[in-house]
Design an enzyme around this catalytic site. Structure first.
Site, PDB file in Angstrom:
ATOM      1  N   GLU A  89      10.899  -8.282  -5.380  1.00  0.00           N
ATOM      2  CA  GLU A  89      11.336  -7.103  -4.613  1.00  0.00           C
ATOM      3  C   GLU A  89      12.820  -7.194  -4.264  1.00  0.00           C
ATOM      4  O   GLU A  89      13.551  -6.202  -4.331  1.00  0.00           O
ATOM      5  CB  GLU A  89      10.504  -6.980  -3.327  1.00  0.00           C
ATOM      6  N   GLY A 148       4.883  -9.176   2.938  1.00  0.00           N
ATOM      7  CA  GLY A 148       3.492  -9.153   3.395  1.00  0.00           C
ATOM      8  C   GLY A 148       2.525  -9.283   2.229  1.00  0.00           C
ATOM      9  O   GLY A 148       1.419  -9.806   2.375  1.00  0.00           O
ATOM     10  N   GLY A 149       2.936  -8.817   1.065  1.00  0.00           N
ATOM     11  CA  GLY A 149       2.108  -8.946  -0.138  1.00  0.00           C
ATOM     12  C   GLY A 149       2.566 -10.086  -1.030  1.00  0.00           C
ATOM     13  O   GLY A 149       2.152 -10.176  -2.187  1.00  0.00           O
ATOM     14  N   LYS A 185       6.148   0.097  11.875  1.00  0.00           N
ATOM     15  CA  LYS A 185       6.997  -0.976  11.326  1.00  0.00           C
ATOM     16  C   LYS A 185       8.379  -1.057  11.981  1.00  0.00           C
ATOM     17  O   LYS A 185       9.148  -1.970  11.693  1.00  0.00           O
ATOM     18  CB  LYS A 185       7.195  -0.758   9.807  1.00  0.00           C
ATOM     19  N   ASP A 220      10.544   1.001  -1.943  1.00  0.00           N
ATOM     20  CA  ASP A 220       9.624  -0.079  -1.574  1.00  0.00           C
ATOM     21  C   ASP A 220       9.238   0.032  -0.103  1.00  0.00           C
ATOM     22  O   ASP A 220       9.951   0.663   0.685  1.00  0.00           O
ATOM     23  CB  ASP A 220      10.305  -1.437  -1.841  1.00  0.00           C
ATOM     24  N   SER A 225       0.810  -1.219   0.000  1.00  0.00           N
ATOM     25  CA  SER A 225       0.000   0.000   0.000  1.00  0.00           C
ATOM     26  C   SER A 225       0.850   1.279   0.000  1.00  0.00           C
ATOM     27  O   SER A 225       0.476   2.271  -0.635  1.00  0.00           O
ATOM     28  CB  SER A 225      -0.955  -0.004   1.192  1.00  0.00           C
TER      29      SER A 225
HETATM   30  C1  5RP Z   1       4.980  -6.778  -0.278  1.00  0.00           C
HETATM   31  C2  5RP Z   1       5.817  -6.030   0.693  1.00  0.00           C
HETATM   32  C3  5RP Z   1       5.294  -4.706   1.145  1.00  0.00           C
HETATM   33  O1  5RP Z   1       6.203  -3.723   0.790  1.00  0.00           O
HETATM   34  C4  5RP Z   1       5.104  -4.774   2.625  1.00  0.00           C
HETATM   35  O2  5RP Z   1       4.176  -5.817   2.921  1.00  0.00           O
HETATM   36  C5  5RP Z   1       4.576  -3.446   3.202  1.00  0.00           C
HETATM   37  O3  5RP Z   1       3.297  -3.207   2.726  1.00  0.00           O
HETATM   38  P1  5RP Z   1       2.444  -1.936   3.164  1.00  0.00           P
HETATM   39  O4  5RP Z   1       3.137  -0.724   2.613  1.00  0.00           O
HETATM   40  O5  5RP Z   1       1.088  -2.188   2.561  1.00  0.00           O
HETATM   41  O6  5RP Z   1       2.392  -1.911   4.665  1.00  0.00           O
HETATM   42  O7  5RP Z   1       6.866  -6.441   1.125  1.00  0.00           O
HETATM   43  O8  5RP Z   1       5.525  -8.039  -0.529  1.00  0.00           O
END
Ligand code: 5RP
Length: 237
Positions: free
Chosen positions: A109, A102-103, A127, A87, A32
């Site tokens: 990445e 997380g995604g 975080k 990222d 996000s």
């Molecule tokens: C996806 C990732 C995202 O960058 C991570 O999950 C953070 O996501 P968000 O900005 O929605 O908190 O590593 O694989």
């Protein structure tokens, strides 16, 4: 996501886009916060505030967004270098080591982050942690036919793994590469991220894990100060 968290994410996404210069090849992260960054980049390109920027995506999410926003893309195989990658992350420790995935996008990445001259991470203050994996499970991408075998190997390393299940689809999450994800917790968190990263990637059937060690050059942390979103800069030594 709370409204404050959205404001923090927006602040770091905007600050990160300010680092992009005309003509750069830019790694476009996933999640996000990265999505807000891609949105902002698209807006700047559309009004001519930035020119000749080319993106390298880290997921289908980024590909879809770039197509909708008119951001030109190239693939990793078509370029020699990436000037800057931006990222998000799920956790950031005091040495700026990360948990990502997380995604479920951590394979691409990590490829993009490790090729970039400069890797900038954008997170909100929730975080920031003292030790990785006390709260957020560590994602490990595995070949579909090997997930139970890998789960057994993870257990031998002290990890308790769960197959990540999809929402709005029956069965497990399928990654952009067509694989599965095991989310792993280690009792007491991760003591030595560098050692664990290589141990995990040495397990047959593992494609990649979400530990990003010694990759981040700068972390932009969104915070709320006096009810206003601001950005704190953390840099690696
Ligand atoms: C996806 C990732 C995202 O960058 C991570 O999950 C953070 O996501 P968000 O900005 O929605 O908190 O590593 O694989």
């Amino acid at each position: 996501m709370s409204d404050l968290q959205t404001q923090m994410k927006h602040a770091v996404a905007t600050a990160a886009v300010e680092k992009i210069e005309d003509g750069m090849v830019v790694g476009l992260g996933s999640g996000s916060t990265a999505a807000m960054m891609i949105q902002e980049l698209g807006a700047k390109l559309s009004v001519g505030k930035l020119k000749d920027v080319v993106g390298i995506t880290t997921s289908f999410q980024g590909e879809v967004m770039a197509a909708e926003l008119g951001i030109p893309l190239l693939t990793l195989n078509a370029i020699e270098r990436i000037d800057l990658a931006i990222d998000g992350a799920d956790e950031v420790d005091p040495s700026l080591n990360l948990i990502k995935g997380g995604g479920a996008c951590h394979v691409q990445e990590k490829l993009v982050a490790s090729k970039a001259d400069v890797f900038v991470v954008v997170v909100d203050s929730t975080k920031i942690v003292d030790r990785l994996n006390l709260d957020f499970l560590l994602p490990v991408e595995v070949l579909p036919g090997a997930w139970r075998q890998v789960k057994g190997c993870l257990s031998e390393l002290g990890g308790n793994a769960e197959l990540r299940m999809a929402t709005r689809k029956a069965g497990p999450v399928i990654t952009d590469q067509g694989n599965l994800v095991l989310d792993v917790s280690f009792l007491g968190g991760i003591e030595d991220p560098e050692l664990l990263e290589s141990q995990l990637n040495n397990i047959p059937g593992v494609l990649e894990n979400g530990l990003f060690v010694n990759l981040a050059d700068e972390v932009l942390v969104g915070e709320i100060v006096d009810e206003v979103a601001s950005v704190r800069h953390l840099t690696s030594n």
